[in-house]
Design an enzyme around this catalytic site. Structure first.
Site, mmCIF file in Angstrom:
data_model
loop_
_atom_site.group_PDB
_atom_site.id
_atom_site.type_symbol
_atom_site.label_atom_id
_atom_site.label_comp_id
_atom_site.label_asym_id
_atom_site.label_seq_id
_atom_site.Cartn_x
_atom_site.Cartn_y
_atom_site.Cartn_z
ATOM 1 N N LYS A 110 -1.169 0.745 12.686
ATOM 2 C CA LYS A 110 -2.327 1.156 11.872
ATOM 3 C C LYS A 110 -3.230 2.004 12.732
ATOM 4 O O LYS A 110 -3.223 1.886 13.963
ATOM 5 C CB LYS A 110 -3.114 -0.073 11.383
ATOM 6 C CG LYS A 110 -4.010 0.197 10.188
ATOM 7 C CD LYS A 110 -3.235 0.178 8.890
ATOM 8 C CE LYS A 110 -4.067 0.515 7.685
ATOM 9 N NZ LYS A 110 -3.334 0.333 6.427
HETATM 10 P P1 NAD Z 1 -9.265 4.728 -1.625
HETATM 11 O O1 NAD Z 1 -10.138 5.334 -0.601
HETATM 12 O O2 NAD Z 1 -8.453 5.624 -2.491
HETATM 13 O O3 NAD Z 1 -10.122 3.793 -2.607
HETATM 14 C C1 NAD Z 1 -10.971 2.788 -2.189
HETATM 15 C C2 NAD Z 1 -11.887 2.513 -3.367
HETATM 16 O O4 NAD Z 1 -12.633 1.336 -3.092
HETATM 17 C C3 NAD Z 1 -12.898 3.641 -3.636
HETATM 18 O O5 NAD Z 1 -12.951 3.907 -5.018
HETATM 19 C C4 NAD Z 1 -14.218 3.039 -3.157
HETATM 20 O O6 NAD Z 1 -15.335 3.561 -3.852
HETATM 21 C C5 NAD Z 1 -13.981 1.576 -3.475
HETATM 22 N N1 NAD Z 1 -14.852 0.676 -2.742
HETATM 23 C C6 NAD Z 1 -15.205 0.701 -1.439
HETATM 24 N N2 NAD Z 1 -16.056 -0.310 -1.167
HETATM 25 C C7 NAD Z 1 -16.211 -0.998 -2.347
HETATM 26 C C8 NAD Z 1 -16.955 -2.133 -2.726
HETATM 27 N N3 NAD Z 1 -17.684 -2.798 -1.838
HETATM 28 N N4 NAD Z 1 -16.872 -2.546 -4.009
HETATM 29 C C9 NAD Z 1 -16.123 -1.902 -4.921
HETATM 30 N N5 NAD Z 1 -15.384 -0.815 -4.612
HETATM 31 C C10 NAD Z 1 -15.449 -0.370 -3.341
HETATM 32 O O7 NAD Z 1 -8.363 3.668 -0.857
HETATM 33 P P2 NAD Z 1 -6.970 3.057 -1.282
HETATM 34 O O8 NAD Z 1 -5.926 3.824 -0.592
HETATM 35 O O9 NAD Z 1 -6.922 2.852 -2.750
HETATM 36 O O10 NAD Z 1 -7.063 1.647 -0.530
HETATM 37 C C11 NAD Z 1 -7.691 0.521 -1.129
HETATM 38 C C12 NAD Z 1 -7.142 -0.739 -0.510
HETATM 39 O O11 NAD Z 1 -5.732 -0.748 -0.715
HETATM 40 C C13 NAD Z 1 -7.346 -0.855 1.008
HETATM 41 O O12 NAD Z 1 -7.522 -2.210 1.342
HETATM 42 C C14 NAD Z 1 -6.037 -0.343 1.559
HETATM 43 O O13 NAD Z 1 -5.775 -0.825 2.860
HETATM 44 C C15 NAD Z 1 -5.083 -0.900 0.539
HETATM 45 N N6 NAD Z 1 -3.793 -0.228 0.494
HETATM 46 C C16 NAD Z 1 -3.689 1.091 0.202
HETATM 47 C C17 NAD Z 1 -2.430 1.684 0.204
HETATM 48 C C18 NAD Z 1 -2.226 3.129 -0.156
HETATM 49 O O14 NAD Z 1 -1.068 3.579 -0.168
HETATM 50 N N7 NAD Z 1 -3.245 3.883 -0.491
HETATM 51 C C19 NAD Z 1 -1.297 0.933 0.519
HETATM 52 C C20 NAD Z 1 -1.436 -0.428 0.791
HETATM 53 C C21 NAD Z 1 -2.701 -0.988 0.779
#
Ligand code: NAD
Length: 420
Positions: A110
């Protein structure tokens, strides 16, 4: 600290606690446990960037390779003000177990930079990305460690990393990152892969609990890449997404939100707030809404010892990494909430990243339906394997997923003979 106040555990403390629970349940021998419990490599870099105002700001960046027994390191890059080395270590440990749970030939890694991209211009983000990529060059490569997008990074950021890496080799190396734009060797279906994988595991959980997906009421905390794609698929399959949130607001409609319109609204305004035909809620109200499925899709420690007892969902699908703390797990288990653990639930993203890496190596690209079909197979098979472990060993779904992942990492480590 007042006697009644409990210390909030860091994500890394939580990750190690979960690791120990799985290692104990597997009765993993001490030598092997010691080899896997600690990260192989932790690189901390300073990332000086000339900002648009002409001044230089030095950001802190990290890349952690936790364990590479099963293959090259794999894990996203996060740009967020709350990034710390401990958080990146936690996420890298979870990546190690996640790749093993879905049985793809990667280890866990990571990366991240402590910054607030929302307050930076695209040019500043490009300079930050290129400087950060140059700093972590000794660790990354298509056979060594392959970054991907995570919170507040996207295909454009991956394109800049690929370009920076390729400048040093003199030829283009698409396989150094995944989650790239399609025109640079990205895979069809990668952008929505995490949300799609979340959806497939929810289908499995509904089947297992005999809860019809059609008409199910869904709440999504974090309407970003993972959350909005899961919401969209659930909506398409006739579930009602009644509330969603992002960092700027929470919106609710008891008859179900119009998800395609809400996605357009977020694209135009940058937030879900003030969506036509919705009521505003507080973040606490959103998490305690009566619903069938709650999807935490933002950050760690969302459902914790303080708020878990007010959660009313039947299923929690962890799209985010580490959204439920161990204290909350105990409360939810006592209430009979079915938790689809993060390292299973959100593994669709890394699975399609693996498909992208394979396609880049073969220079042969698949149709979207091939990607979806293979992803569905991997996610549903992994769900059944975790469920079997849970039933056989009489542990929680989280411990079962950790045990499945850890047993595969331990076997690879043992077979490679890395320990004396
Ligand atoms: P992203 O940046 O696309 O979206 C994150 C979202 O969370 C945004 O809309 C943001 O406004 C919102 N957010 C942030 N703080 C918040 C809060 N306190 N309350 C409500 N909403 C809040 O990110 P993502 O890629 O969708 O990642 C989101 C989660 O999924 C993370 O934990 C990430 O590690 C996990 N994840 C993502 C992927 C991927 O492929 N993108 C894969 C596995 C896990």
């Amino acid at each position: 600290m007042p006697a009644t106040e409990t210390k909030v555990k860091s994500a890394y403390e939580v990750a190690l606690e979960e690791f120990d629970a799985a290692a104990d349940a597997l009765e993993l021998e001490n030598d092997l446990r010691a080899m896997i419990r600690f990260p192989e490599k932790v690189l901390e870099v300073s990332v000086p960037v000339r900002m648009d105002n002409g001044q230089v700001t030095a950001f802190q960046g990290y890349r952690v390779q936790y364990n590479t027994s099963r293959g090259p390191g794999k894990g996203g890059i996060r740009y967020h003000p709350a990034v710390t080395v401990d958080k990146i270590k936690a996420l890298a440990l979870w990546m190690t177990l996640k790749c093993a749970v879905v049985n793809i030939p990667f280890g866990g890694a990571k990366g991240g930079v402590t910054c607030n991209p929302k307050e930076m211009s695209p040019n500043e983000i490009e300079r930050l990305t290129r400087r950060y990529a140059a700093s972590i060059l000794p660790l990354i490569g298509p056979a060594q460690d392959i970054p991907a997008p995570d919170v507040y990074t996207n295909p454009q950021v991956m394109a800049w990393i690929m370009d920076t890496y390729s400048m040093t080799t003199g030829f283009v190396v698409p396989g150094v990152v995944t989650g790239k734009p399609l025109s640079l060797g990205g895979s069809l279906g990668r952008n929505e892969a995490t949300g799609r994988g979340v959806f497939y595991t929810i289908e499995c959980a509904c089947d297992h609990l005999r809860l019809p997906l059609k008409g199910a009421r869904v709440v999504v905390q974090g309407f970003g890449n993972a959350g909005s794609c899961a919401a969209h698929l659930l909506d398409t399959n006739q579930a009602y997404v009644i509330a969603v949130s992002d960092s700027r607001g929470c919106v609710y409609n008891e008859d179900g939100l119009d998800i395609p319109k809400l996605m357009l609204h977020k694209e135009k305004t940058g937030s879900v707030a003030n969506f036509h035909g919705s009521e505003a809620l507080s973040p606490e109200e959103l998490l305690s809404l009566p619903c069938d499925i709650l999807i935490p899709a933002a950050l760690e420690n969302t459902i914790n010892g303080d708020n878990a007892s007010s959660v009313k969902a039947r299923i929690i699908a962890e799209a985010a990494n580490g959204p439920v703390t161990p204290e909350a797990d105990k409360i939810l288990e006592a209430k009979g909430t079915f938790v689809i653990p993060d390292i299973l639930c959100n593994a669709g993203g890394v699975t399609v990243s693996y498909f992208e890496w394979v396609q880049d190596a073969q220079h042969l690209f698949w149709e979207a339906q091939d990607v979806y079909g293979r992803l569905e197979h991997v996610m549903k098979k992994s769900f059944q394997e975790v469920l079997r472990m849970q039933a056989e060993r009489k542990v929680s779904m989280r411990t079962a997923a950790d045990m499945l992942g850890l047993s595969r990492v331990a076997e690879a480590t043992r077979l490679r003979g890395l320990y004396p």
